[in-house]
Design an enzyme around this catalytic site. Sequence first.
Site, PDB file in Angstrom:
ATOM      1  N   ASN A  74      15.877  17.595  20.846  1.00 34.10           N
ATOM      2  CA  ASN A  74      14.839  18.141  20.241  1.00 34.10           C
ATOM      3  C   ASN A  74      14.935  19.121  19.215  1.00 34.10           C
ATOM      4  O   ASN A  74      15.736  20.028  19.391  1.00 34.10           O
ATOM      5  CB  ASN A  74      13.700  18.832  21.318  1.00 34.10           C
ATOM      6  CG  ASN A  74      12.395  19.544  20.891  1.00 34.10           C
ATOM      7  OD1 ASN A  74      11.966  19.231  20.054  1.00 34.10           O
ATOM      8  ND2 ASN A  74      12.285  20.585  21.645  1.00 34.10           N
ATOM      9  N   GLU A 117     -12.876  25.903  13.209  1.00 30.49           N
ATOM     10  CA  GLU A 117     -12.608  25.422  14.230  1.00 30.49           C
ATOM     11  C   GLU A 117     -13.153  24.296  14.735  1.00 30.49           C
ATOM     12  O   GLU A 117     -12.684  23.073  15.158  1.00 30.49           O
ATOM     13  CB  GLU A 117     -12.697  26.330  15.389  1.00 30.49           C
ATOM     14  CG  GLU A 117     -12.223  25.992  16.736  1.00 30.49           C
ATOM     15  CD  GLU A 117     -10.907  25.507  17.013  1.00 30.49           C
ATOM     16  OE1 GLU A 117      -9.824  25.753  15.838  1.00 30.49           O
ATOM     17  OE2 GLU A 117     -10.615  24.867  18.104  1.00 30.49           O
ATOM     18  N   LYS A 167       1.158  18.624  21.473  1.00 27.03           N
ATOM     19  CA  LYS A 167       0.362  19.715  21.859  1.00 27.03           C
ATOM     20  C   LYS A 167       1.085  21.070  21.327  1.00 27.03           C
ATOM     21  O   LYS A 167       0.538  22.102  20.677  1.00 27.03           O
ATOM     22  CB  LYS A 167       0.496  19.766  23.349  1.00 27.03           C
ATOM     23  CG  LYS A 167      -0.233  21.061  24.042  1.00 27.03           C
ATOM     24  CD  LYS A 167      -1.627  21.072  23.989  1.00 27.03           C
ATOM     25  CE  LYS A 167      -2.286  22.294  24.490  1.00 27.03           C
ATOM     26  NZ  LYS A 167      -3.633  22.417  23.768  1.00 27.03           N
TER      27      LYS A 167
HETATM   28  O1  M6R Z   1       0.539  26.341  20.940  1.00 30.61           O
HETATM   29  P1  M6R Z   1      -0.174  27.312  19.632  1.00 30.61           P
HETATM   30  O2  M6R Z   1      -1.520  27.917  19.924  1.00 30.61           O
HETATM   31  O3  M6R Z   1       0.963  28.132  18.939  1.00 30.61           O
HETATM   32  O4  M6R Z   1      -0.473  25.852  18.810  1.00 30.61           O
HETATM   33  C1  M6R Z   1      -0.898  26.102  17.617  1.00 30.61           C
HETATM   34  C2  M6R Z   1      -1.572  24.831  16.808  1.00 30.61           C
HETATM   35  O5  M6R Z   1      -0.518  23.643  16.781  1.00 30.61           O
HETATM   36  C3  M6R Z   1      -2.718  24.227  17.816  1.00 30.61           C
HETATM   37  O6  M6R Z   1      -3.548  25.166  18.009  1.00 30.61           O
HETATM   38  C4  M6R Z   1      -3.225  23.064  17.216  1.00 30.61           C
HETATM   39  O7  M6R Z   1      -3.787  23.135  15.866  1.00 30.61           O
HETATM   40  C5  M6R Z   1      -4.014  22.353  18.239  1.00 30.61           C
HETATM   41  N1  M6R Z   1      -4.097  20.918  18.189  1.00 30.61           N
HETATM   42  C6  M6R Z   1      -5.603  22.336  17.862  1.00 30.61           C
HETATM   43  O8  M6R Z   1      -6.442  21.709  18.583  1.00 30.61           O
END
Ligand code: M6R
Length: 615
Positions: free
Chosen positions: A100, A488, A610
Amino acid sequence: MCGIVAYLGDKEAQPLLLEGLRRLEYRGYDSSGMAVLNGKGLEVVKKVGRIQQLERALSGQPLHGTLGICHTRWATHGKATEINAHPHTDASGKLAIVHNGVIENYGTLKKKLSDKGFQFRTETDTEVLAFLIGFYFDTLNSETENRLEMAVMEALREVTGTYGLVAIHEDQPGVMVGARRGSPLVLGIGPHEHFLASDVSAVAAHTQTVAHLRDFDVVTIDRNGYRLKSLSQNQAGLEISQIEYQSGVAEMGDFPHFMLKEIFEQPVSIQNAVRGRLNLEESTAQLGGLNLNPQELREIDRIVITACGTALHAGMVGEYIIESLAHVPVEIEYASEFRLRNSPMDRRTLVIAVSQSGETEDTLGALREARRKGHRVLGICNNVASTLARETDGGVYMYAGPEVSVAATKSFTSQTIIFVLLGLLLGRMRFLSASQGRGIIEAIEALPDQITQVLKQSSHIRDIAKKYSHSHSMLFFGRQMQYGIALEGALKMKEISYIHAEGHPTAELKHGIIALVDEKTPSVFLCPKDGAYDKNINNLQQIKARKGPVIAVATEGNEEIVQHADDVIFIPEAPEYTAPILSVVALQLFAYHMAVILGKDVDKPRNLAKSVTVP
Ligand code: M6R
């Protein structure tokens, strides 16, 4: 991104590896694979698509053995094909690795190995690393003790980039070697077994004793236990900790999707974020984890919030909240930009990194850059076992529970309410009176019921989504604290329904965006009753004058709005700093229903993962 699980113990590896891999699917899901060492040597199975494809293949052709590695991939180098999936083997086919991260100098290494006559089968950086480790393994005498460990270390000395990796080799059948730089790797320690994984969730059902590898750590596991080495000068022992295991928390229950379940959890997740943090006697908030005394909190004269994606949008709302409640200047910075920028900051600037996962590579890069320059960095984070939680000087946990759906929902509202708590705390040390503090506390306490009121409109929101489900494009508008909600709302819509969507500050409409308005392009207008309401209605009419359909998110009891908008979603009356939490819930439902109506894979949208652990 990608997720890794490895096992060495006295049980059959395959079921344990698959179970762990399912828990890591949030890290990527375009292909997966497994390699097991047994009496027949190294056996590898790989499949394109979701983990179910791999499970299906393995159910017909199980891999037997008590030592194995597996991987779920989110493609960085090379397409999502079977050959590019992990594990990758070396030229001999006896060594396999899962990886990874990104090997930045893989081009140079590939050339070096090609010049020696090696022929590559894939376009991936990981295959180059497998070949390099295999090359060093083969140069070592077959009697060499620690042969795999030495080969891994030798290869990694030449690598620029990031890795969490595990290697196994047919000629050292009772050994696996893990290494970390930049990409997380956790060692799970059981009585007669060891795991390596990208995340504790993959091992927690089997052992609660874990140690997070630090950058440059190399851990070698055999049937007698594990041993730690380091590629840097500063080797220290592993810090072993006990984690809590709650079985079943990440189940969908009666909901058809994790996203819907997580949207509906928000009355509770908001309570969890606030619990024990309100000081009613002094009409303020108490956030012990900040590790700052009152004097230090008073001395903060600027705040920089840094994050990515949804967390960045929460930070944008947080910027307005803190400035309005505490009068402290706040700036919001994309973590990916901030980490490379030389932004002038003085000693009294506080940096706040926001991240649900606590593993987002850009956010970690930003926090490390800020700390390198001597700034105090706080985290707002959900994952208590994350890198961000370990590397910040203090912070506030969200306690939102696992967020499985790729589209972030409850983490956004928890982050936003934490900014309200922070604004209250800093404000009460500056200008806010006790009665103003009390008013804020009352607004916070009203939120769970108010969110429930919005959730009750789910079927009404589904009807609206149905009406506009033929749209190719949508516009989202909001001002001030609702501006981040417009962004958002648009992000949610595009990431799960794949409808093109843009969020803008409402008044920008006149400066170009209005050219996109026509009968087929709906505009979502965030216009609760607040100081900007009249201006918003003017802008809304500018859209109507051009025949653009308008969906308004407005305050309950506003009868006038139905004359202006084609459709209305009402939210309960709330002050401007908690209203964003209510309007975002409406937009989460809007995006969710749209994606379901369009038949999209809500919890695992295409091309996404995610947790974005690559730069
Ligand atoms: O785990 P994190 O909050 O750091 O992630 C940040 C973004 O990758 C995350 O919020 C992404 O934009 C989501 N898919 C939004 O729904």
